[in-house]
Design an enzyme around this catalytic site. Structure first.
Site, PDB file in Angstrom:
ATOM      1  N   ASP A 480      51.505   0.241 -16.100  1.00  0.00           N
ATOM      2  CA  ASP A 480      50.849   1.288 -15.304  1.00  0.00           C
ATOM      3  C   ASP A 480      49.403   1.531 -15.685  1.00  0.00           C
ATOM      4  O   ASP A 480      48.643   2.109 -14.910  1.00  0.00           O
ATOM      5  CB  ASP A 480      51.575   2.618 -15.556  1.00  0.00           C
ATOM      6  CG  ASP A 480      52.780   2.790 -14.669  1.00  0.00           C
ATOM      7  OD1 ASP A 480      52.749   2.307 -13.535  1.00  0.00           O
ATOM      8  OD2 ASP A 480      53.754   3.423 -15.125  1.00  0.00           O
TER       9      ASP A 480
HETATM   10  O1  IFM Z   1      56.470   0.020 -16.213  1.00  0.00           O
HETATM   11  C1  IFM Z   1      56.107   1.297 -16.637  1.00  0.00           C
HETATM   12  C2  IFM Z   1      57.160   2.252 -16.198  1.00  0.00           C
HETATM   13  O2  IFM Z   1      57.288   2.255 -14.794  1.00  0.00           O
HETATM   14  C3  IFM Z   1      56.889   3.653 -16.674  1.00  0.00           C
HETATM   15  N1  IFM Z   1      56.672   3.664 -18.091  1.00  0.00           N
HETATM   16  C4  IFM Z   1      55.662   2.765 -18.572  1.00  0.00           C
HETATM   17  C5  IFM Z   1      55.926   1.338 -18.130  1.00  0.00           C
HETATM   18  C6  IFM Z   1      54.789   0.437 -18.601  1.00  0.00           C
HETATM   19  O3  IFM Z   1      53.558   0.931 -18.184  1.00  0.00           O
END
Ligand code: IFM
Length: 789
Positions: A480
Site C-alpha cells: 500500500d
Molecule cells: O497488502 C497490504 C494490506 O492490504 C493491508 N496491510 C498492509 C499490506 C501491505 O502494504
C-alpha cells in the site's frame, strides 16, 4: 524441554486448544475474538475490548478507548464488593487492578474465560457469542472457596456506544444529547428518539439496582478503578437521560462456604425494544446458555476437523491444527477492520485482503468463501478494476487512502487480480464450476457472469500497462505504501506483473478444464514474463518497480531500497523466472534481507522521507513496509522455497516467524498464538518487536504455505495433489483432510532424498502425484505417499 508456546506470560494448552495467559500484566493486551462476522467483538486477557454488530463503524455496541492510559479500557467488567469489609476488586484484574490471589485467562476458539480469585472468592467469567445470535453472553460463576459465609455485591460495567461509532467519538454534543439509557424490568435499554435500534444489557438474575449513566456510576474526578457506586456499594437506580450510557446491574449474593452462584449477562443490539426483549428471554430458558456454548464449540470443532496434521514438529502442529485456522476464520470475518490496532472506525474491509483471506479458509468454510467472493465481485467496475475497500453493513465502497492524493491514480493494480486467483482456488477446492455462470452486478452497471468478471479483471491490467509492458502500479500494489505514480500514468509494478502471470496461469488451467480457449491467457503470461526478463533482472535479483520517470526501484544501483523481497518470491509463484534466475533471486533475498526473525521486506530502508516512493518512506527505517519484517510476505517466501524445491529453506523461513516459538514476550510484545502483521526489522532500534497482531494476510498465507506447500496437500480440479516439500529432518507425517465431502487419510513417509512421490490409494498404486476423485458414494480414501527422488 519447554512446552510449545511457553512464555513468561502463558503457555499453550494443546489438549484444550487454548492459550492460557497466566499473568494479567502482559506486555500488550493479548486479545481474542468472539462472534462470527455477525455480532462480535474483541476481548483482551483482562476483559478489555468492545462489541459491534457486523460493522464496528456503523453498528457499534460498546466503547473502547484506543491507545489511552490506563491501557485497554473499558471492557466487559464485573466488580465484586465484600459487603462486610467494603473491599472491592475485579476478577479480570482490570479495571481495579488489585492484585489477585489467582488469575488465569484462557483464550479459545470463539470464547475467552477469565478466572480470578481473591480472598477465597473464586470467580470465572466466560465470554462468547452464541452462533448467529444478535448478542453476547458473559457467564459469571462465583464460588465461596472459604470457610465462612460471605455477603457480596456484584456490579457489571460496559460502556455503551451510539451505533454510529464515528459520531459517537466526533460529534460529542449531538451524540450525547440523543443517546439515552433507561431501565425496564432488569434490562437497560439504550436508543435515540428517532431510531428504533436498541442496545440492551440484561442478566439472568433479578438485580437489586442499576446504573445507566457513566458519570453517576464513576463519580466526579474518579475513574474505573474506583467508581463511587462500587466504593459505596450502592447503585444510583437512575436512568441516563443523555450522556454516556452504561450497562451496570447490581446483584446481591450470599454465599455459604463451598456454595456457587451463576449470573449470565446479555449484551446486544436489536431492531427495537421488542427484539431486545426476545434476545434476553432466549437466554433465560433453563439450559439455553450451556446449549449455546456447546453449539459454539461444536461449530469450531467441525471447522477445525477439516484438516488435522501430525508431524515431528509440535509447534507446527499446534499452529496448523489450531490457532492458524482460528486466525484465518477471524480475518475472513473482519478483514483488517477491528483489532487492538485497527479502531473499527476508518478503513472497512479490504478487497485484496478479503480475497486472500478466503485462501486459508476455503477448505473448511467453502460456503463462506463463496459468499465473500460474490460480495467482492460486486465491488468490481465494468472496466475491470475494483473498489479497494468496503463497509460490510452499508456495502459502500472506497478507494481507501488513495483519496488523500486525488491527482494520483485512484485504483490499486492488484485488487481485481486477487479476485481471479481466489476464485480459481475456490473452484479447485469445491469443483463448483456452475459458480462461473452466476450473474453478479458491477458497481457501475449491468450484471454479468463470474467468468466475465474474471475476463474484465485481466483486461483492466492488460489495458493499463506502462512503457516496459508491465502493469501500471496505480496508487499502489500489494504494498500500500509504494506510491510511485504521481499522476504520470507511467509507473509500473514488477511484482504485479508476476501476480498477473499467476492469475493468467490459473485461468488458463481453469479454461483447459472447462474446454474453453486457454491460449490467450498463456500468451499474455508469456509476453508479461518476457517483459520481466528483459527489463527487470538486475544481475542478481529482480527490480521491484519503475517510477514515473521509468527509473527502477529495488535495484543495486540505488542508494536506498536496493532489493525488495516480493519479486524474488513471486518470480517463482508467478512462474515468470527461469530456474537459475529464480534460484539466484531467492539466494540474494536471503543474503541481503534474511534475519533470524524473518526476512525484511527491503534494504536499505529509506531514512528521512522520500517523495519518490511517498508512503514507504514515511516510516522510519526498519518499520512496516520500510524494511520491517512483513510476515505476510514471509509466507510467500515459504511458498516460493517449497515450490522451488528448497525444502529446508521453506521450513526454516516458516519457523522464523512462527509466533509459538517467540518466547521473548518482553521483546516481541504481541500475542504468541497468532501471527502479527509485522516485526520491526534489523535496522530498527526495537528489532524483533511485533505489531498489529491478528488481522493480517499472514494468517491465510502461512496456512497455505504450511498445508499446501510444506505438506504439499493441494486441491486440483481432478483430485488432491500430494507433493510435499518436507524438511530433511522429518521422516514423514500423517494428515486427515476433507476434500469435496470425502475424508482423506494421508500417511507420508520419506524413503530417500528428493521430492518425487509414489502414491498408493486404498492399497493400489496410482501414477503421478494426484489422487483421483473417488467414485460417488465413497466417503473415505486412504493414501500412502512415499518420497524418494
Ligand atoms: O497488502 C497490504 C494490506 O492490504 C493491508 N496491510 C498492509 C499490506 C501491505 O502494504
Amino acid at each position: 524441554m519447554t512446552a510449545v508456546g511457553s512464555t513468561p506470560y502463558g503457555w499453550f494448552d494443546e489438549s484444550a486448544r487454548e492459550y492460557v495467559v497466566t499473568r494479567p500484566d502482559t506486555p500488550t493486551p493479548w486479545i481474542n475474538y468472539i462472534g462470527e462476522g455477525g455480532y462480535g467483538g474483541i476481548v483482551s486477557n483482562t476483559g478489555g475490548g468492545y462489541s459491534f454488530d457486523r460493522d464496528p463503524r456503523n453498528r457499534r455496541v460498546s466503547r473502547y478507548r484506543y491507545n489511552a492510559i490506563p491501557a485497554d479500557q473499558p471492557g466487559r467488567y464485573v466488580y465484586l464488593r465484600d459487603q462486610e469489609t467494603g473491599a472491592f476488586w475485579s476478577p479480570t484484574w482490570q479495571p481495579v487492578r488489585r492484585p489477585l490471589d489467582a488469575y488465569e485467562c484462557r483464550h479459545g476458539a470463539g470464547y475467552t474465560r477469565i478466572a480470578g480469585e481473591l480472598d477465597a472468592i473464586a470467580a470465572e467469567l466466560l465470554y462468547f457469542v452464541p452462533p448467529a445470535a444478535p448478542c453476547e453472553l458473559w457467564r459469571l460463576r462465583l464460588r465461596n472457596a472459604g470457610v465462612r459465609p460471605r455477603r457480596l455485591r456484584s456490579f457489571s460495567y460496559v460502556e455503551l456506544s451510539y451505533p454510529d461509532a464515528l459520531a459517537d467519538q466526533q460529534n460529542l454534543d449531538w451524540a450525547q444529547h440523543i443517546f439515552r439509557t433507561r431501565h425496564e424490568d432488569g434490562t437497560l435499554l439504550a436508543c435515540t428518539e428517532f431510531r428504533p435500534d436498541t442496545t440492551f444489557f440484561s442478566s439472568s438474575a433479578e438485580p437489586v439496582g442499576f446504573d445507566a449513566d457513566r458519570e453517576r456510576f464513576v463519580g466526579r474526578w474518579r475513574d474505573l478503578a474506583d467508581p463511587i457506586a462500587v466504593e459505596l456499594g450502592e447503585p444510583s437506580n437512575e436512568d441516563s437521560p443523555r450522556g454516556n450510557g452504561i450497562g451496570s446491574l447490581c446483584h446481591e449474593l450470599e454465599l455459604a462456604p463451598g456454595e456457587e452462584r451463576e449470573i449470565v449477562y446479555v449484551l446486544g443490539i436489536a431492531g427495537d425494544a421488542d427484539g431486545a426483549a426476545r434476545a434476553v428471554a432466549a437466554y433465560r430458558e433453563p439450559g439455553a446458555v450451556d446449549a449455546a456454548f456447546a453449539a459454539l464449540r461444536a461449530d469450531w470443532d467441525a471447522y477445525l476437523a477439516r484438516f488435522v496434521v501430525a508431524t515431528p514438529d509440535p509447534a507446527f502442529d499446534a499452529m496448523v491444527d489450531g490457532w492458524n485456522p482460528i486466525q484465518c476464520r477471524t480475518t475472513l470475518h473482519w478483514s483488517r477492520f477491528a483489532s487492538a490496532y485497527e479502531t473499527g472506525l476508518g478503513r472497512g474491509m479490504g478487497t485484496r485482503d478479503s480475497a486472500q483471506d478466503t485462501l486459508g479458509t476455503v477448505h473448511a468454510a467453502p460456503e463462506r468463501a463463496h459468499e465473500t467472493l460474490t460480495r467482492l465481485w460486486r465491488l468490481q467496475f465494468l472496466d475491470g478494476h475494483a473498489w479497494h475497500q468496503f463497509f460490510p453493513l452499508t456495502g459502500e465502497g472506497s478507494v481507501g487512502h488513495a483519496a488523500e492524493r486525488p491527482a494520483w491514480p485512484q485504483w490499486f493494480c492488484d485488487d481485481h487480480l486477487w479476485l481471479v486467483i481466489a476464485t480459481c482456488a475456490y473452484l479447485r477446492e469445491t469443483g463448483h464450476a456452475a459458480y462461473l455462470e452466476q450473474r453478479v452486478p458491477y458497481e457501475d452497471g449491468v450484471e454479468e457472469t463470474i467468468w466475465e468478471h474474471m475476463l474484465r479483471a485481466i483486461e483492466f491490467t492488460r489495458a493499463h500497462r506502462g512503457p516496459h509492458g508491465l502493469p501500471r502500479i496505480g496508487f499502489a500494489d500489494w504494498d500500500d505504501t509504494l506510491n510511485l505514480d504521481h499522476g504520470s500514468g507511467r509507473a509500473e509494478s514488477v511484482w504485479c506483473a508476476m501476480q498477473l502471470c499467476r492469475a493468467l496461469l490459473d485461468l488458463a488451467e481453469l479454461a483447459g478444464e472447462l474446454g474453453r480457449e486457454a491460449e490467450g491467457f498463456r500468451a499474455l503470461a508469456r509476453e508479461t514474463a518476457a517483459a520481466v526478463e528483459e527489463h527487470c533482472w538486475d544481475g542478481a535479483w529482480y527490480a521491484r518497480a519503475f517510477d514515473d520517470d521509468g527509473r527502477p526501484v529495488g535495484v543495486a544501483a540505488e542508494e536506498r531500497h536496493r532489493i525488495n523481497m516480493n519479486p524474488q518470491t513471486w518470480c517463482v509463484i508467478g512462474e515468470t523466472a527461469p530456474s537459475e534466475r529464480a534460484e539466484r533471486a531467492l539466494r540474494s533475498m536471503e543474503e541481503h534481507l534474511g534475519t533470524e526473525l524473518g526476512i525484511a521486506l527491503l534494504d536499505p530502508p529509506y531514512d528521512g522521507g522520500d517523495e519518490r516512493v511517498a508512503g514507504t518512506a514515511t516510516y522510519p527505517p526498519g518499520a512496516k513496509e520500510n524494511g520491517g519484517i512483513f510476515c505476510h510476505a514471509n509466507a510467500w517466501a515459504v511458498v516460493a522455497a517449497a515450490k522451488h524445491g528448497w525444502n529446508d529453506a521453506a521450513y526454516d523461513w516458516y519457523r522464523r516467524i512462527l509466533p509459538l516459538l517467540r518466547d521473548d514476550s518482553d521483546r516481541y510484545l504481541v500475542e504468541p498464538y497468532v501471527y502479527c502483521q509485522n516485526v520491526c526489522g534489523p535496522t530498527h532500534p526495537q528489532f524483533g518487536m511485533g505489531r498489529n497482531a491478528w488481522l493480517t494476510g499472514t494468517a491465510s498465507w502461512t496456512y497455505v504455505a504450511a498445508t499446501q506447500w510444506i505438506l504439499g496437500i493441494r486441491p486440483t480440479y481432478r483430485g488432491l495433489r500430494i507433493a510435499p516439500a518436507l524438511p530433511s529432518a522429518w521422516d514423514g507425517f500423517t494428515a486427515r483432510r476433507l476434500f469435496r465431502g470425502v475424508a482423506y487419510e494421508i500417511a507420508v513417509e520419506r524413503a530417500g532424498p528428493g521430492n518425487a512421490v509414489s502414491l498408493e490409494v486404498d492399497g493400489v498404486a496410482v501414477a503421478g502425484d494426484v489422487v483421483p476423485l473417488p467414485p460417488p458414494g465413497r466417503d473415505r480414501v486412504s493414501i500412502r505417499a512415499t518420497i524418494a527422488s
